[in-house]
Design a protein around this motif. Structure first.
Motif, PDB file in Angstrom:
ATOM      1  N   VAL A  58      -5.780   8.270  -1.922  1.00  9.41           N
ATOM      2  CA  VAL A  58      -4.632   8.630  -2.758  1.00  9.41           C
ATOM      3  C   VAL A  58      -4.940   9.821  -3.658  1.00  9.41           C
ATOM      4  N   GLY A  59      -3.900  10.223  -4.399  1.00 12.44           N
ATOM      5  CA  GLY A  59      -4.078  11.217  -5.448  1.00 12.44           C
ATOM      6  C   GLY A  59      -3.668  12.604  -5.027  1.00 12.44           C
ATOM      7  N   ASN A  60      -4.448  13.587  -5.462  1.00  9.94           N
ATOM      8  CA  ASN A  60      -4.137  14.990  -5.231  1.00  9.94           C
ATOM      9  C   ASN A  60      -4.137  15.354  -3.752  1.00  9.94           C
ATOM     10  N   ILE A  61      -4.607  14.466  -2.918  1.00  5.88           N
ATOM     11  CA  ILE A  61      -4.656  14.679  -1.476  1.00  5.88           C
ATOM     12  C   ILE A  61      -3.269  14.597  -0.856  1.00  5.88           C
ATOM     13  N   GLY A  62      -2.274  14.128  -1.634  1.00  5.85           N
ATOM     14  CA  GLY A  62      -0.896  14.136  -1.159  1.00  5.85           C
ATOM     15  C   GLY A  62      -0.251  12.781  -1.026  1.00  5.85           C
ATOM     16  N   ASN A  63      -0.990  11.714  -1.305  1.00  9.41           N
ATOM     17  CA  ASN A  63      -0.469  10.356  -1.201  1.00  9.41           C
ATOM     18  C   ASN A  63      -0.475   9.737  -2.597  1.00  9.41           C
ATOM     19  N   PRO A  64       0.694   9.551  -3.230  1.00 15.16           N
ATOM     20  CA  PRO A  64       0.716   9.066  -4.610  1.00 15.16           C
ATOM     21  C   PRO A  64       0.037   7.712  -4.772  1.00 15.16           C
ATOM     22  N   TYR A  65      -0.766   7.596  -5.812  1.00 18.72           N
ATOM     23  CA  TYR A  65      -1.437   6.334  -6.140  1.00 18.72           C
ATOM     24  C   TYR A  65      -0.399   5.229  -6.360  1.00 18.72           C
ATOM     25  N   THR A  66       0.716   5.588  -6.994  1.00 18.75           N
ATOM     26  CA  THR A  66       1.742   4.610  -7.314  1.00 18.75           C
ATOM     27  C   THR A  66       2.407   4.015  -6.077  1.00 18.75           C
ATOM     28  N   SER A  67       2.267   4.689  -4.934  1.00 20.71           N
ATOM     29  CA  SER A  67       2.854   4.175  -3.691  1.00 20.71           C
ATOM     30  C   SER A  67       1.945   3.184  -2.980  1.00 20.71           C
ATOM     31  N   GLU A  68       0.681   3.093  -3.407  1.00 22.24           N
ATOM     32  CA  GLU A  68      -0.297   2.253  -2.706  1.00 22.24           C
ATOM     33  C   GLU A  68      -0.864   1.135  -3.576  1.00 22.24           C
ATOM     34  N   CYS A  69      -0.813   1.285  -4.889  1.00 19.05           N
ATOM     35  CA  CYS A  69      -1.555   0.370  -5.767  1.00 19.05           C
ATOM     36  C   CYS A  69      -1.115  -1.089  -5.633  1.00 19.05           C
ATOM     37  N   LEU A  70       0.147  -1.340  -5.311  1.00 23.31           N
ATOM     38  CA  LEU A  70       0.617  -2.723  -5.191  1.00 23.31           C
ATOM     39  C   LEU A  70       0.043  -3.424  -3.963  1.00 23.31           C
ATOM     40  N   LYS A  71      -0.526  -2.653  -3.040  1.00 24.60           N
ATOM     41  CA  LYS A  71      -1.108  -3.225  -1.819  1.00 24.60           C
ATOM     42  C   LYS A  71      -2.567  -3.631  -2.028  1.00 24.60           C
ATOM     43  N   THR A  72      -3.139  -3.308  -3.173  1.00 21.95           N
ATOM     44  CA  THR A  72      -4.570  -3.561  -3.382  1.00 21.95           C
ATOM     45  C   THR A  72      -4.826  -5.035  -3.689  1.00 21.95           C
ATOM     46  N   ASN A  73      -6.061  -5.461  -3.419  1.00 19.66           N
ATOM     47  CA  ASN A  73      -6.500  -6.824  -3.750  1.00 19.66           C
ATOM     48  C   ASN A  73      -7.993  -6.795  -4.012  1.00 19.66           C
ATOM     49  N   ASP A  74      -8.587  -7.956  -4.184  1.00 14.56           N
ATOM     50  CA  ASP A  74     -10.011  -8.035  -4.543  1.00 14.56           C
ATOM     51  C   ASP A  74     -10.925  -7.432  -3.485  1.00 14.56           C
ATOM     52  N   ASN A  75     -10.437  -7.287  -2.245  1.00 17.63           N
ATOM     53  CA  ASN A  75     -11.279  -6.803  -1.147  1.00 17.63           C
ATOM     54  C   ASN A  75     -11.048  -5.335  -0.810  1.00 17.63           C
ATOM     55  N   THR A  76     -10.137  -4.673  -1.505  1.00 18.26           N
ATOM     56  CA  THR A  76      -9.794  -3.300  -1.140  1.00 18.26           C
ATOM     57  C   THR A  76     -10.555  -2.277  -1.966  1.00 18.26           C
ATOM     58  N   VAL A  77     -10.563  -1.061  -1.432  1.00 22.21           N
ATOM     59  CA  VAL A  77     -11.127   0.090  -2.135  1.00 22.21           C
ATOM     60  C   VAL A  77     -10.095   1.212  -2.119  1.00 22.21           C
ATOM     61  N   THR A  78      -9.889   1.816  -3.256  1.00 18.54           N
ATOM     62  CA  THR A  78      -9.042   3.000  -3.368  1.00 18.54           C
ATOM     63  C   THR A  78      -9.934   4.214  -3.575  1.00 18.54           C
ATOM     64  N   VAL A  79      -9.762   5.223  -2.719  1.00 15.25           N
ATOM     65  CA  VAL A  79     -10.511   6.478  -2.833  1.00 15.25           C
ATOM     66  C   VAL A  79      -9.536   7.537  -3.317  1.00 15.25           C
ATOM     67  N   GLY A  80      -9.794   8.106  -4.489  1.00 15.64           N
ATOM     68  CA  GLY A  80      -8.853   9.044  -5.086  1.00 15.64           C
ATOM     69  C   GLY A  80      -9.390  10.444  -5.228  1.00 15.64           C
ATOM     70  N   GLU A  81      -8.608  11.420  -4.778  1.00 19.66           N
ATOM     71  CA  GLU A  81      -8.878  12.822  -5.108  1.00 19.66           C
ATOM     72  C   GLU A  81      -8.110  13.108  -6.390  1.00 19.66           C
ATOM     73  N   ILE A  82      -8.817  13.393  -7.471  1.00 16.67           N
ATOM     74  CA  ILE A  82      -8.193  13.486  -8.781  1.00 16.67           C
ATOM     75  C   ILE A  82      -8.361  14.903  -9.337  1.00 16.67           C
ATOM     76  N   SER A  83      -7.245  15.556  -9.601  1.00 16.67           N
ATOM     77  CA  SER A  83      -7.279  16.928 -10.109  1.00 16.67           C
ATOM     78  C   SER A  83      -7.459  16.944 -11.623  1.00 16.67           C
ATOM     79  N   SER A  84      -7.770  18.114 -12.143  1.00 18.28           N
ATOM     80  CA  SER A  84      -7.884  18.263 -13.599  1.00 18.28           C
ATOM     81  C   SER A  84      -6.549  17.974 -14.274  1.00 18.28           C
ATOM     82  N   PHE A  85      -5.442  18.315 -13.609  1.00 16.14           N
ATOM     83  CA  PHE A  85      -4.121  18.032 -14.170  1.00 16.14           C
ATOM     84  C   PHE A  85      -3.943  16.524 -14.356  1.00 16.14           C
TER      85      PHE A  85
END
Length: 463
Positions: free
Chosen positions: A150-177
């Protein structure tokens, strides 16, 4: 931080989302899920409320406003969610802050609903390649259904976060903005790949830009990991005061602890004992020293997330270049064409030139982010045969090039004219490289469109 059970209690009053792009749409949908009353606002007067509403889910009750934000709405706002493209110091945001509104960004909002672990990657250059590679490694380790990139790579974090659970990993490209507006965002593993001058039209000073990048570690502790580039002065010195446990990588020197390049081998050292991991020529499909650094960073991040080394190396061996980043397109008429449209600042474009092994016709120029081009020109190093310039910065770059003794410069008024000129200037055995050292804005919506048009043109050439 995890969100309290009654999420709506955190958004009493009106929540204002500024910016109606994919980030703003994702934030609006998530806020409504959390029980907030949402106003989606865009300052673009050409947009209509109806056009904005069409971007939202059909069941959305959000109020859409474009142009001027009514004063009664401003006074009711308690939380503001800024899209990344919205500066934190514009008059509207300052007024809302002064009135007591909480200012956050889409990354912070998404983290409120995060239930798994997070790996977050920033840096001036290399973010997309490293994030994509780490995402592929994590998918090989945990399964695709348990990994969100997710993140600056083009996939909004807010569109994926509800799918997360104790077994998931979120990898984020995070810009200075995006890092300007975090409060509780807390990655298990963070990485700052490098810091060089960029986006100074937004951050105003280098100190502010550096501080934004370092903010990725804001909530980390010694139980977390931060991966840093030992060969970048900013990241090396930050390691001395970083709140997380620091893991360095280096492309130029031996490290007693960390990942470094020994001749053509990436090695890992622990307490001075070095173990060879892979050969950069035989085991990598990526070109350029910048990608060697990206791979070292990805290995460190993946190990910090608990991935076995055999899984890490297996993915690296089959991983290919990210689109628009020193991407080989085709050979036409004996000329190799490379798309490095993501080279949107001088330092990134330097890496593109360094990856070339043939006389190169270079396409440069675009939107002016108040960058300086001296170091970029100095790195032409006899490789650049012609410099073809377009866009807002073409005269500024030409003046800089001539100052450094390079005068093989041609100008083009349109992108099509530029591409045609490059094919005429390139001879058999040469390369044509799109690596503009500038953002695409003004001529293109984004660097992806610029790169796609380049590829379409190249593929249409005979031979």
């Amino acid at each position: 931080m995890k969100m309290e059970e009654n999420c709506g209690d955190n958004f009493v009053g009106t929540s204002l989302v500024i910016g109606s792009g994919i980030s703003g749409v994702g934030s609006t949908a998530l806020l409504e899920h959390m029980g907030a009353n949402v106003v989606l606002y865009d300052s673009n007067e050409k947009l209509t409320a109806e056009e904005m509403q069409k971007k939202l889910p059909g069941e959305s009750r959000a109020v859409c406003i474009s142009g001027e934000l009514p004063r009664d709405i401003r006074k009711s706002v308690k939380t503001v969610v800024l899209s990344p493209g919205v500066p934190v110091d514009i008059p509207l945001v300052n007024e809302l802050r002064d009135d007591g509104a909480r200012i956050i960004g889409e990354i912070e909002l998404g983290f409120m609903e995060e239930k798994g672990r997070v790996a977050a990657i920033t840096g001036t250059n290399g973010k997309t390649t490293t994030t994509t590679l780490v995402g592929e490694i994590m998918k090989a380790h945990l399964g695709s259904e348990n990994v969100f990139v997710v993140g600056n790579i083009g996939n909004p974090y807010t569109s994926e976060c509800l799918k997360t659970n104790d077994n998931t990993v979120t990898v984020g490209e995070i810009s200075s903005f995006q890092l300007e507006t975090i409060i509780d965002f807390h990655p298990k593993v963070s990485a700052i790949l490098n810091i060089t001058p960029d986006h100074l039209n937004r951050h105003h000073t280098m100190e502010a830009y550096v501080a934004a990048k370092e903010n990725i570690t804001r909530n980390q502790t010694k139980d977390d990991v931060c991966v840093l580039n030992y060969e970048n002065e900013y990241t090396r010195t930050f390691g001395e005061r970083c709140p997380a446990r620091v893991v360095y990588f280096s492309s130029s020197r031996e490290l007693a602890d960390g990942y470094w390049l020994k001749s053509d081998k990436i090695v890992k050292s622990v307490g001075g004992a070095a173990e060879e991991l892979l050969d950069i020529h035989e085991d990598m499909n990526l070109v350029g020293m910048c990608n060697v650094e990206n791979v070292m960073a990805a290995i460190a991040i993946a190990e910090g997330m608990g991935v076995p080394m055999n899984t890490v190396l297996s993915v690296i061996r089959r991983f290919h270049a990210v689109e628009h980043r020193i991407e080989f397109v085709a050979t036409k008429g004996g000329v190799d064409y490379y798309n490095d449209s993501k080279g949107t600042n001088p330092d990134a474009a330097i890496q593109g030139i360094r990856a070339m092994s043939k006389p190169t016709v270079l396409i440069g120029g675009g939107y002016d982010k108040q960058s300086e081009y001296d170091e970029w020109i100095e790195n032409f190093d006899g490789k650049v045969k012609w410099l073809v310039l377009i866009g807002q910065t073409r005269d500024k770059i030409a003046e800089c090039a001539r100052k450094h003794g390079f005068d093989r410069i041609r100008f083009a008024d349109t992108y099509e004219e530029c591409l045609k000129l490059c094919t005429e200037l390139a001879e058999e055995g040469d390369a044509v490289l799109l690596s503009p050292a500038c953002a695409s804005w003004g001529m293109f919506p984004n660097y992806e469109v610029r790169g796609e048009l380049f590829k379409e043109y190249v593929r249409g050439l005979e031979g």
